[in-house]
Write a protein that holds these residues in place. Structure first.
Motif, PDB file in Angstrom:
ATOM      1  N   ARG A   9       0.841  -1.199   0.000  1.00 48.34           N
ATOM      2  CA  ARG A   9       0.000   0.000   0.000  1.00 48.34           C
ATOM      3  C   ARG A   9       0.874   1.245   0.000  1.00 48.34           C
ATOM      4  O   ARG A   9       1.750   1.393   0.868  1.00 48.34           O
ATOM      5  CB  ARG A   9      -0.915   0.024   1.236  1.00 48.34           C
ATOM      6  CG  ARG A   9      -2.082  -0.914   1.179  1.00 48.34           C
ATOM      7  CD  ARG A   9      -2.991  -0.726   2.371  1.00 48.34           C
ATOM      8  NE  ARG A   9      -2.357  -1.223   3.585  1.00 48.34           N
ATOM      9  CZ  ARG A   9      -2.794  -2.274   4.285  1.00 48.34           C
ATOM     10  NH1 ARG A   9      -3.861  -2.930   3.888  1.00 48.34           N
ATOM     11  NH2 ARG A   9      -2.174  -2.665   5.369  1.00 48.34           N
ATOM     12  N   GLY A  10       0.628   2.146  -0.954  1.00 48.71           N
ATOM     13  CA  GLY A  10       1.314   3.434  -0.983  1.00 48.71           C
ATOM     14  C   GLY A  10       2.820   3.333  -0.984  1.00 48.71           C
ATOM     15  O   GLY A  10       3.515   4.164  -0.396  1.00 48.71           O
ATOM     16  N   LEU A  11       3.355   2.321  -1.681  1.00 48.03           N
ATOM     17  CA  LEU A  11       4.787   2.018  -1.608  1.00 48.03           C
ATOM     18  C   LEU A  11       5.606   3.000  -2.450  1.00 48.03           C
ATOM     19  O   LEU A  11       5.369   3.164  -3.652  1.00 48.03           O
ATOM     20  CB  LEU A  11       5.014   0.595  -2.105  1.00 48.03           C
ATOM     21  CG  LEU A  11       6.122  -0.229  -1.462  1.00 48.03           C
ATOM     22  CD1 LEU A  11       5.960  -0.274   0.046  1.00 48.03           C
ATOM     23  CD2 LEU A  11       6.124  -1.626  -2.044  1.00 48.03           C
ATOM     24  N   SER A  12       6.569   3.651  -1.814  1.00 45.13           N
ATOM     25  CA  SER A  12       7.471   4.580  -2.504  1.00 45.13           C
ATOM     26  C   SER A  12       8.898   4.324  -2.049  1.00 45.13           C
ATOM     27  O   SER A  12       9.136   3.901  -0.913  1.00 45.13           O
ATOM     28  CB  SER A  12       7.103   6.042  -2.212  1.00 45.13           C
ATOM     29  OG  SER A  12       5.822   6.346  -2.697  1.00 45.13           O
ATOM     30  N   THR A  14      12.688   6.428  -2.633  1.00 43.61           N
ATOM     31  CA  THR A  14      13.511   7.466  -3.256  1.00 43.61           C
ATOM     32  C   THR A  14      14.968   7.238  -2.873  1.00 43.61           C
ATOM     33  O   THR A  14      15.276   6.643  -1.835  1.00 43.61           O
ATOM     34  CB  THR A  14      13.070   8.872  -2.818  1.00 43.61           C
ATOM     35  OG1 THR A  14      13.180   8.984  -1.387  1.00 43.61           O
ATOM     36  CG2 THR A  14      11.637   9.149  -3.249  1.00 43.61           C
ATOM     37  N   LEU A  33       6.878   5.099  -6.826  1.00 47.76           N
ATOM     38  CA  LEU A  33       5.992   6.173  -6.390  1.00 47.76           C
ATOM     39  C   LEU A  33       4.574   5.665  -6.140  1.00 47.76           C
ATOM     40  O   LEU A  33       3.868   5.285  -7.079  1.00 47.76           O
ATOM     41  CB  LEU A  33       5.949   7.290  -7.445  1.00 47.76           C
ATOM     42  CG  LEU A  33       7.206   8.148  -7.584  1.00 47.76           C
ATOM     43  CD1 LEU A  33       7.141   8.972  -8.861  1.00 47.76           C
ATOM     44  CD2 LEU A  33       7.362   9.055  -6.381  1.00 47.76           C
ATOM     45  N   ASP A  34       4.179   5.607  -4.870  1.00 49.08           N
ATOM     46  CA  ASP A  34       2.798   5.359  -4.458  1.00 49.08           C
ATOM     47  C   ASP A  34       2.187   4.143  -5.161  1.00 49.08           C
ATOM     48  O   ASP A  34       1.142   4.232  -5.810  1.00 49.08           O
ATOM     49  CB  ASP A  34       1.960   6.611  -4.739  1.00 49.08           C
ATOM     50  CG  ASP A  34       0.629   6.583  -3.995  1.00 49.08           C
ATOM     51  OD1 ASP A  34       0.550   5.922  -2.952  1.00 49.08           O
ATOM     52  OD2 ASP A  34      -0.335   7.217  -4.475  1.00 49.08           O
ATOM     53  N   VAL A  35       2.836   3.003  -4.985  1.00 52.40           N
ATOM     54  CA  VAL A  35       2.405   1.770  -5.656  1.00 52.40           C
ATOM     55  C   VAL A  35       1.508   0.944  -4.729  1.00 52.40           C
ATOM     56  O   VAL A  35       1.849   0.704  -3.572  1.00 52.40           O
ATOM     57  CB  VAL A  35       3.625   0.943  -6.095  1.00 52.40           C
ATOM     58  CG1 VAL A  35       3.216  -0.463  -6.520  1.00 52.40           C
ATOM     59  CG2 VAL A  35       4.355   1.654  -7.235  1.00 52.40           C
ATOM     60  N   ASP A  36       0.381   0.507  -5.265  1.00 50.96           N
ATOM     61  CA  ASP A  36      -0.516  -0.430  -4.586  1.00 50.96           C
ATOM     62  C   ASP A  36      -0.568  -1.717  -5.408  1.00 50.96           C
ATOM     63  O   ASP A  36      -0.884  -1.674  -6.598  1.00 50.96           O
ATOM     64  CB  ASP A  36      -1.934   0.134  -4.466  1.00 50.96           C
ATOM     65  CG  ASP A  36      -2.018   1.322  -3.523  1.00 50.96           C
ATOM     66  OD1 ASP A  36      -1.165   1.441  -2.632  1.00 50.96           O
ATOM     67  OD2 ASP A  36      -2.937   2.144  -3.687  1.00 50.96           O
ATOM     68  N   ALA A  70       8.208   5.261   1.945  1.00 55.64           N
ATOM     69  CA  ALA A  70       6.845   5.408   2.448  1.00 55.64           C
ATOM     70  C   ALA A  70       6.056   4.172   2.050  1.00 55.64           C
ATOM     71  O   ALA A  70       6.412   3.467   1.109  1.00 55.64           O
ATOM     72  CB  ALA A  70       6.191   6.669   1.884  1.00 55.64           C
ATOM     73  N   GLY A  71       4.973   3.916   2.781  1.00 53.41           N
ATOM     74  CA  GLY A  71       4.110   2.800   2.453  1.00 53.41           C
ATOM     75  C   GLY A  71       4.410   1.558   3.276  1.00 53.41           C
ATOM     76  O   GLY A  71       5.357   1.517   4.073  1.00 53.41           O
ATOM     77  N   ARG A 232       5.783   3.878 -11.358  1.00 54.65           N
ATOM     78  CA  ARG A 232       4.352   3.862 -11.048  1.00 54.65           C
ATOM     79  C   ARG A 232       3.673   2.674 -11.728  1.00 54.65           C
ATOM     80  O   ARG A 232       4.126   2.213 -12.776  1.00 54.65           O
ATOM     81  CB  ARG A 232       3.669   5.153 -11.508  1.00 54.65           C
ATOM     82  CG  ARG A 232       4.186   6.421 -10.832  1.00 54.65           C
ATOM     83  CD  ARG A 232       3.407   7.629 -11.334  1.00 54.65           C
ATOM     84  NE  ARG A 232       3.904   8.881 -10.786  1.00 54.65           N
ATOM     85  CZ  ARG A 232       3.508   9.397  -9.629  1.00 54.65           C
ATOM     86  NH1 ARG A 232       2.584   8.771  -8.908  1.00 54.65           N
ATOM     87  NH2 ARG A 232       4.009  10.545  -9.193  1.00 54.65           N
TER      88      ARG A 232
END
Length: 263
Positions: A9-12, A14, A33-36, A70-71, A232
């Motif tokens: 969920r929401g995997l990022s 950087t 970037l923000d991978v579900d 993140a995520g 993405r």
């Protein structure tokens, strides 16, 4: 969601880029970037996209080999904490197995085949007759049990990939991950390894996550597909729907780039 074995969920992710000037500020670049992504137990999911699209970065995060910026990642409903100790992730290592791209680089040339294949059993503290299990799994991937005494340099590329596959499943994982496991092999050997993966998945009731540049392989093996671009997910869903009726413009361009022979 009760049948979901793996969920992101929401995997990022950087990364810091090298400074271009001596006193300049290091900048960040996005690998993901923000991978579900959700994977159902028993399914086969293909991850496709161009080089640099984030496929391998996603796999590393799913397996707890790297920590997301993140995520969250959950495997069998349990959160993956890639920042914890190696021992704290033993449960994840037991649940997963991975086959990497290059069979030449993924096997330690100083170790015998038996030690290579059996390493997960010893490392994870799995009880039982470990040597018998190594012999059993070598035969399962189409090799003679006596190859356990030999070394990787004595085998062809296809045989080495069979050894790598044996190592990936020796501890009976519930999820098998292939990160471009066929791309370093010639066409004939690729077909053999592909059939073997499909056979083992059925015999061991494993969930499969397959990263591949080869859309034909994904189409034949996977029932779900995830299409990635620039870190993405641009499209995901049933393989037949995504590959035959793509909704995203990028997916259509990716499919159009696949070479075909005239009828």
């Amino acid at each position: 969601m009760s049948d979901t074995i793996l969920h992101a969920r929401g995997l990022s992710r950087t990364y810091l880029t090298p400074r271009t000037r001596g006193f300049g500020r290091a900048e960040r670049t996005a690998g993901l970037l923000d991978v579900d992504v959700s994977v159902r137990a028993g399914s086969a999911v293909g991850i496709i996209g161009e080089s640099g699209s984030g496929k391998s970065t996603l796999v590393r995060l799913l397996l707890g080999l790297d920590a997301p910026t993140a995520g969250t990642v959950e495997v069998e409903g349990r959160a993956v904490d890639a920042g914890g100790s190696a021992r704290s992730l033993h449960w994840l290592r037991r649940a997963t197995g991975i086959v990497l791209q290059d069979p030449y680089a993924s096997l330690d040339p100083r170790m015998s085949v038996g030690r290579i294949v059996g390493e997960p059993l010893w490392a994870l503290g799995i009880e039982g007759d470990r040597r018998a299990r190594v012999r059993e799994v070598l035969e399962q991937v189409g090799l003679d049990a006596d190859v356990a005494e030999r070394f990787p340099h004595e085998f062809s590329g296809g045989q080495r990939q069979r050894i790598a596959l044996a190592r990936a499943i020796v501890h009976r994982p519930r999820i098998l991950v292939g990160d471009e496991p066929l791309s370093a092999l010639d066409v004939t050997v690729r077909a053999q390894i592909l059939r073997l993966i499909a056979q083992l998945r059925a015999e061991e009731h494993m969930t499969l996550v397959l990263v591949s540049h080869d859309i034909g392989v994904v189409q034949n093996v996977c029932d779900q597909v995830v299409v990635m671009k620039d870190g993405r997910v641009v499209e995901q869903g049933p393989t037949e729907k995504v590959l035959l009726q793509p909704q995203a413009a990028y997916t259509r361009r990716l499919l159009a780039s696949v070479p075909t022979l005239p009828a």
